[in-house]
Design a protein around this motif. Sequence first.
Motif, PDB file in Angstrom:
ATOM      1  N   ARG A 187     124.146 -32.194 -56.275  1.00  0.00           N
ATOM      2  CA  ARG A 187     124.282 -33.518 -56.897  1.00  0.00           C
ATOM      3  C   ARG A 187     123.883 -34.604 -55.916  1.00  0.00           C
ATOM      4  O   ARG A 187     124.142 -34.489 -54.710  1.00  0.00           O
ATOM      5  CB  ARG A 187     125.735 -33.699 -57.329  1.00  0.00           C
ATOM      6  CG  ARG A 187     126.076 -35.022 -57.972  1.00  0.00           C
ATOM      7  CD  ARG A 187     127.498 -34.987 -58.508  1.00  0.00           C
ATOM      8  NE  ARG A 187     128.468 -34.808 -57.447  1.00  0.00           N
ATOM      9  CZ  ARG A 187     129.334 -35.755 -57.051  1.00  0.00           C
ATOM     10  NH1 ARG A 187     129.351 -36.929 -57.657  1.00  0.00           N
ATOM     11  NH2 ARG A 187     130.189 -35.516 -56.088  1.00  0.00           N
ATOM     12  N   ILE A 188     123.248 -35.647 -56.425  1.00  0.00           N
ATOM     13  CA  ILE A 188     123.030 -36.869 -55.665  1.00  0.00           C
ATOM     14  C   ILE A 188     123.844 -37.959 -56.349  1.00  0.00           C
ATOM     15  O   ILE A 188     123.635 -38.246 -57.532  1.00  0.00           O
ATOM     16  CB  ILE A 188     121.547 -37.271 -55.606  1.00  0.00           C
ATOM     17  CG1 ILE A 188     120.726 -36.207 -54.853  1.00  0.00           C
ATOM     18  CG2 ILE A 188     121.382 -38.631 -54.924  1.00  0.00           C
ATOM     19  CD1 ILE A 188     119.232 -36.464 -54.856  1.00  0.00           C
ATOM     20  N   ALA A 189     124.786 -38.542 -55.629  1.00  0.00           N
ATOM     21  CA  ALA A 189     125.607 -39.634 -56.169  1.00  0.00           C
ATOM     22  C   ALA A 189     125.376 -40.865 -55.306  1.00  0.00           C
ATOM     23  O   ALA A 189     125.592 -40.827 -54.089  1.00  0.00           O
ATOM     24  CB  ALA A 189     127.081 -39.242 -56.177  1.00  0.00           C
ATOM     25  N   VAL A 190     124.925 -41.959 -55.923  1.00  0.00           N
ATOM     26  CA  VAL A 190     124.527 -43.142 -55.178  1.00  0.00           C
ATOM     27  C   VAL A 190     124.858 -44.378 -56.003  1.00  0.00           C
ATOM     28  O   VAL A 190     124.904 -44.313 -57.236  1.00  0.00           O
ATOM     29  CB  VAL A 190     123.012 -43.057 -54.847  1.00  0.00           C
ATOM     30  CG1 VAL A 190     122.181 -43.016 -56.118  1.00  0.00           C
ATOM     31  CG2 VAL A 190     122.557 -44.171 -53.937  1.00  0.00           C
ATOM     32  N   VAL A 191     125.075 -45.497 -55.330  1.00  0.00           N
ATOM     33  CA  VAL A 191     125.317 -46.749 -56.043  1.00  0.00           C
ATOM     34  C   VAL A 191     123.990 -47.330 -56.517  1.00  0.00           C
ATOM     35  O   VAL A 191     123.820 -47.647 -57.700  1.00  0.00           O
ATOM     36  CB  VAL A 191     126.069 -47.755 -55.152  1.00  0.00           C
ATOM     37  CG1 VAL A 191     126.301 -49.067 -55.913  1.00  0.00           C
ATOM     38  CG2 VAL A 191     127.413 -47.176 -54.705  1.00  0.00           C
ATOM     39  N   ASN A 192     123.024 -47.462 -55.607  1.00  0.00           N
ATOM     40  CA  ASN A 192     121.698 -47.977 -55.957  1.00  0.00           C
ATOM     41  C   ASN A 192     120.627 -47.004 -55.481  1.00  0.00           C
ATOM     42  O   ASN A 192     120.645 -46.563 -54.320  1.00  0.00           O
ATOM     43  CB  ASN A 192     121.461 -49.344 -55.306  1.00  0.00           C
ATOM     44  CG  ASN A 192     122.347 -50.420 -55.893  1.00  0.00           C
ATOM     45  OD1 ASN A 192     122.167 -50.831 -57.037  1.00  0.00           O
ATOM     46  ND2 ASN A 192     123.325 -50.862 -55.110  1.00  0.00           N
ATOM     47  N   LEU A 193     119.687 -46.691 -56.362  1.00  0.00           N
ATOM     48  CA  LEU A 193     118.604 -45.779 -56.023  1.00  0.00           C
ATOM     49  C   LEU A 193     117.291 -46.559 -56.065  1.00  0.00           C
ATOM     50  O   LEU A 193     116.896 -47.069 -57.114  1.00  0.00           O
ATOM     51  CB  LEU A 193     118.567 -44.613 -57.013  1.00  0.00           C
ATOM     52  CG  LEU A 193     117.550 -43.498 -56.735  1.00  0.00           C
ATOM     53  CD1 LEU A 193     117.727 -42.910 -55.345  1.00  0.00           C
ATOM     54  CD2 LEU A 193     117.674 -42.402 -57.795  1.00  0.00           C
ATOM     55  N   GLY A 194     116.602 -46.676 -54.910  1.00  0.00           N
ATOM     56  CA  GLY A 194     115.459 -47.558 -54.790  1.00  0.00           C
ATOM     57  C   GLY A 194     115.928 -48.970 -54.465  1.00  0.00           C
ATOM     58  O   GLY A 194     117.093 -49.196 -54.139  1.00  0.00           O
ATOM     59  N   ASN A 195     115.019 -49.949 -54.564  1.00  0.00           N
ATOM     60  CA  ASN A 195     115.415 -51.335 -54.293  1.00  0.00           C
ATOM     61  C   ASN A 195     114.532 -52.315 -55.070  1.00  0.00           C
ATOM     62  O   ASN A 195     113.563 -51.927 -55.724  1.00  0.00           O
ATOM     63  CB  ASN A 195     115.394 -51.638 -52.787  1.00  0.00           C
ATOM     64  CG  ASN A 195     114.019 -51.400 -52.162  1.00  0.00           C
ATOM     65  OD1 ASN A 195     112.993 -51.336 -52.844  1.00  0.00           O
ATOM     66  ND2 ASN A 195     114.004 -51.262 -50.840  1.00  0.00           N
ATOM     67  N   GLU A 196     114.887 -53.586 -54.994  1.00  0.00           N
ATOM     68  CA  GLU A 196     114.168 -54.625 -55.727  1.00  0.00           C
ATOM     69  C   GLU A 196     112.705 -54.728 -55.288  1.00  0.00           C
ATOM     70  O   GLU A 196     111.846 -55.175 -56.054  1.00  0.00           O
ATOM     71  CB  GLU A 196     114.858 -55.983 -55.530  1.00  0.00           C
ATOM     72  CG  GLU A 196     116.228 -56.094 -56.178  1.00  0.00           C
ATOM     73  CD  GLU A 196     116.149 -56.334 -57.685  1.00  0.00           C
ATOM     74  OE1 GLU A 196     115.020 -56.339 -58.227  1.00  0.00           O
ATOM     75  OE2 GLU A 196     117.211 -56.513 -58.315  1.00  0.00           O
TER      76      GLU A 196
END
Length: 338
Positions: A187-196
């Motif tokens: 599993r990958i658990a993240v708040v933000n994936l990539g950026n603006e």
Amino acid sequence: TLGKNGLTVTGTTIAAESGKDLVLKNGVNTELDPSKNKLIAKSGGHAYLKNDTVNIENIYVVKGDVDFSTGNIQFLGDVIIQGDVRTGFEVHAGGNIKIKGSVEGAKIESRHGSILINESVQGVNRAELFAEEDIKAKFACNCKMKANHNVEIAKYIAHSVVEAGEDILVTQGKGAIFGGKAKAGGRIAVVNLGNESGTKTEAIIEDFLTNELRARLAVIGDKIPETEKELELAVNAKKELDRLGANVNKISSDHRTKLFDRAGKIQELTEAFNGYIAEKKEVQIKLKPREKSGCIEVKSYVYPNVTIYFESTMFEVNEKKSRICFFSEAGSIKRRDL
């Protein structure tokens, strides 16, 4: 030891003092032999003198940075570093590695434990970390890291290649993964994936650890019969030498050299054969079926220019989405809201 008188530059005699007998005292993980003249280590580890006793501990403590003052560190047990690990240096341990500062462009390896970093990994595209179990840090930038269990980074992973046999977790605050690749077996658990900014980012779910173990098992499967055959030839050469005895000089020099060369490898081949058998059992245990959630959870936003992979299936994110979970079903990548 009896002392020997000396002389000053003016020829005056300097009276010598004889040495005193040293009484060996055993401490932690050391023992005296019956003669009391030899101190024997009961385990591997770091030897040190305290209160006139010799002790061995399975923990090695670096009271500061790993740099030119310490050189590289190699230790069988646990290592505690009270400072930073500077660029260009290496730390290799059999057990856990605890770093109270940061890691720069260094190589860190825990062969049987975890790497626990209080601060950050500022890898300057040189840092490489490997742990048999887990890797934990506040943030990681411009580095490569691989853990056969979990990678847990508090704030962000930036422009790095990160692999975890189980989970990658970046879930505190605005925890983000952007730039580079993040690959997990579970599993990958993240708040933000990539950026603006649309930094190219890849998030991959792939059971690479099982694939690596299966590949290693195949290699071991070939090595065992090869080594067994070589060992049999070595044992037969030893038997022939024993049979020839004093007549060994009557055979040709080439044949004699060949027999001695083969017979001389018995111990080496025996150790190699037993090692392959033990490694095969260890790999088979690691290959036991593991329960994996097989998903990518994004608790806040996933941004454009992020590519999602589940094994060989690919999905490109073209628009900003919030609170979403990616998973694989029937050979395709699907999404659901969190």
